[in-house]
Design an enzyme around this catalytic site. Structure first.
Site, PDB file in Angstrom:
ATOM      1  N   LYS A   1       0.823  -1.218   0.000  1.00 29.27           N
ATOM      2  CA  LYS A   1       0.000   0.000   0.000  1.00 29.27           C
ATOM      3  C   LYS A   1       0.846   1.252   0.000  1.00 29.27           C
ATOM      4  O   LYS A   1       0.455   2.274  -0.576  1.00 29.27           O
ATOM      5  CB  LYS A   1      -0.952   0.007   1.202  1.00 29.27           C
ATOM      6  CG  LYS A   1      -2.128  -0.939   1.023  1.00 29.27           C
ATOM      7  CD  LYS A   1      -3.227  -0.653   2.018  1.00 29.27           C
ATOM      8  CE  LYS A   1      -4.432  -1.566   1.770  1.00 29.27           C
ATOM      9  NZ  LYS A   1      -5.360  -1.577   2.903  1.00 29.27           N
TER      10      LYS A   1
ATOM     11  N   LYS B   1      -7.940 -10.087  -8.974  1.00 31.78           N
ATOM     12  CA  LYS B   1      -9.067 -10.071  -8.040  1.00 31.78           C
ATOM     13  C   LYS B   1     -10.073  -8.990  -8.418  1.00 31.78           C
ATOM     14  O   LYS B   1      -9.680  -7.919  -8.869  1.00 31.78           O
ATOM     15  CB  LYS B   1      -8.548  -9.768  -6.621  1.00 31.78           C
ATOM     16  CG  LYS B   1      -8.577 -10.962  -5.691  1.00 31.78           C
ATOM     17  CD  LYS B   1      -7.931 -10.636  -4.371  1.00 31.78           C
ATOM     18  CE  LYS B   1      -8.930 -10.250  -3.305  1.00 31.78           C
ATOM     19  NZ  LYS B   1      -8.306 -10.177  -1.967  1.00 31.78           N
TER      20      LYS B   1
ATOM     21  N   LYS C   1     -12.478  -2.815  -6.058  1.00 33.70           N
ATOM     22  CA  LYS C   1     -13.144  -1.515  -6.185  1.00 33.70           C
ATOM     23  C   LYS C   1     -12.243  -0.499  -6.872  1.00 33.70           C
ATOM     24  O   LYS C   1     -12.710   0.521  -7.356  1.00 33.70           O
ATOM     25  CB  LYS C   1     -13.579  -1.011  -4.810  1.00 33.70           C
ATOM     26  CG  LYS C   1     -12.412  -0.763  -3.871  1.00 33.70           C
ATOM     27  CD  LYS C   1     -12.842   0.024  -2.646  1.00 33.70           C
ATOM     28  CE  LYS C   1     -11.633   0.485  -1.858  1.00 33.70           C
ATOM     29  NZ  LYS C   1     -11.069  -0.513  -0.990  1.00 33.70           N
TER      30      LYS C   1
END
Ligand code: TRP
Length: 349
Positions: free
Chosen positions: A118, A210, A213
């Site tokens: 991240k 995957k 969003k």
């Protein structure tokens, strides 16, 4: 204090919920209600750890907090029998996280792969909160002395860290824990709970990625708020390959898009993939897709319309969160009092 069997899990209010969140997490949450005492938390404090562009700013954060709550309830989580709340309403999460900050070691956090992902290349620019994220997560779980934590694979390392924190706390303060009459172990070791089909839902545009969003293409995912027409369109456009569907599961190997669509059908219908292939194997994708559209719409549109109804009544959603937070706080306050005594913090009463 007796150790109670409890489930805790959290979902970040950082954007649209999609089929991947539903089949990968929420369906399990619903099922666990039958066997455990459950706490389901909208982790708004975790949302702040990422750059504001990711969580969208204050208006979006509030909107998404209510939307995740609505999704829980529309999917069948019972906020009266169990506890549904948002993290920031129970200040004990932050309080326990501080104590755990002093138990966890920098070396442990340096090994967290999610932080590295991240934070990306510019680690210096990441928030301190992002680095500390797993410690807050340990506090979430251990505040309720939860033993079972339904999480995806990507959270297993964080859960191991929670266990390390629990164990180090129990060791470091062992004498105090015993002298306060809490026995040998104060915080139990939380275990990851990976039950059911543990469906990994992949992108409709690329079966190797995957469903997410953050994918630029909205056609890559089915959002929980999509209406029937949108669902139908997205499934009809979903990537496939030119072969007919195989009749056996091993025929799905190296066919990620086919595997994904069959997996979605199986998970939504509560059947196995081989059972689904027994029915559709040998046929063309077009007829399978028709059946998949029908199933998705049948399962998801009642959820979407209930979510819509709930989101249109924010004060009702807020009252659910307030009630949940009150009941969560009652448990959290007990743990926090005991923890303060164990640590040696002087307190009133
Ligand atoms: N880190 C989890 C996720 O992104 C969310 C989360 C926060 C959580 N606190 C938790 C999950 C406690 C389980 C238990 O998926």
């Amino acid at each position: 204090m007796a150790i109670v069997e409890r489930v805790f899990s959290g979902v970040q209010p950082t954007g649209n919920l999609h089929l991947g969140n539903y089949l990968g997490a929420i369906v399990n949450f619903v099922k666990l209600q039958e066997t455990h005492n459950c706490l389901y938390c909208v982790v708004d404090m975790h949302a702040l750890t990422q750059p504001v562009e990711v969580w969208g700013g204050p208006t979006e954060l509030a909107r998404n907090t209510r939307e995740v709550t609505a999704a829980f309830i529309a999917s069948g989580i019972d906020p009266k029998k169990h506890i549904v709340f948002n993290q920031s309403q129970v200040h004990e999460h932050a309080e326990l996280a501080w104590i755990f900050n002093c138990v966890a070691r920098v070396g442990w956090l340096n090994r967290m792969t999610q932080f590295k992902e991240k934070a990306g290349k510019d680690r210096e620019a990441a928030s301190v909160g992002l680095y500390d994220y797993p410690v807050l997560m340990a506090a979430d779980i251990l505040l309720y002395r939860a033993t079972d934590v339904p999480v995806g694979d990507d959270q297993k390392q964080h859960l191991e860290l929670s266990r390390d924190i629990a164990q180090k706390f129990n060791n470091d303060f062992g004498d105090s824990i015993r002298s306060h009459g809490f026995g040998e172990v104060f915080f139990p070791q939380p275990e990851p709970l990976i039950t059911g089909p543990a469906t990994r839902v992949m992108s409709l545009r690329d079966g190797t990625k995957k469903m997410s969003k953050s994918d630029a293409s909205d056609n890559s995912r089915i959002n929980l708020t999509d209406d029937a027409d949108t669902i139908a369109q997205k499934i009809r456009k979903a990537k496939t390959d030119p072969e007919p569907l195989p009749s056996e599961e091993k025929g799905l190997e190296a066919r990620p898009e086919a595997d994904n669509l069959v997996g979605i059908y199986a998970a939504l219908s509560g059947r196995s993939k081989s059972d689904v292939l027994g029915e559709f194997g040998g046929g063309q994708f077009s007829s399978f897709k028709n059946a998949l559209v029908e199933l998705c719409v049948a399962k998801l549109s009642p959820i979407a319309s209930e979510m819509k109804r709930l989101v249109a009544d924010p004060s009702h959603v807020d009252s659910i969160l307030i009630d949940g937070a009150d009941r969560a706080r009652a448990i959290a306050a007990e743990t926090m009092k005991a923890t303060k005594d164990i640590v040696g913090f002087v307190r009133k009463g």
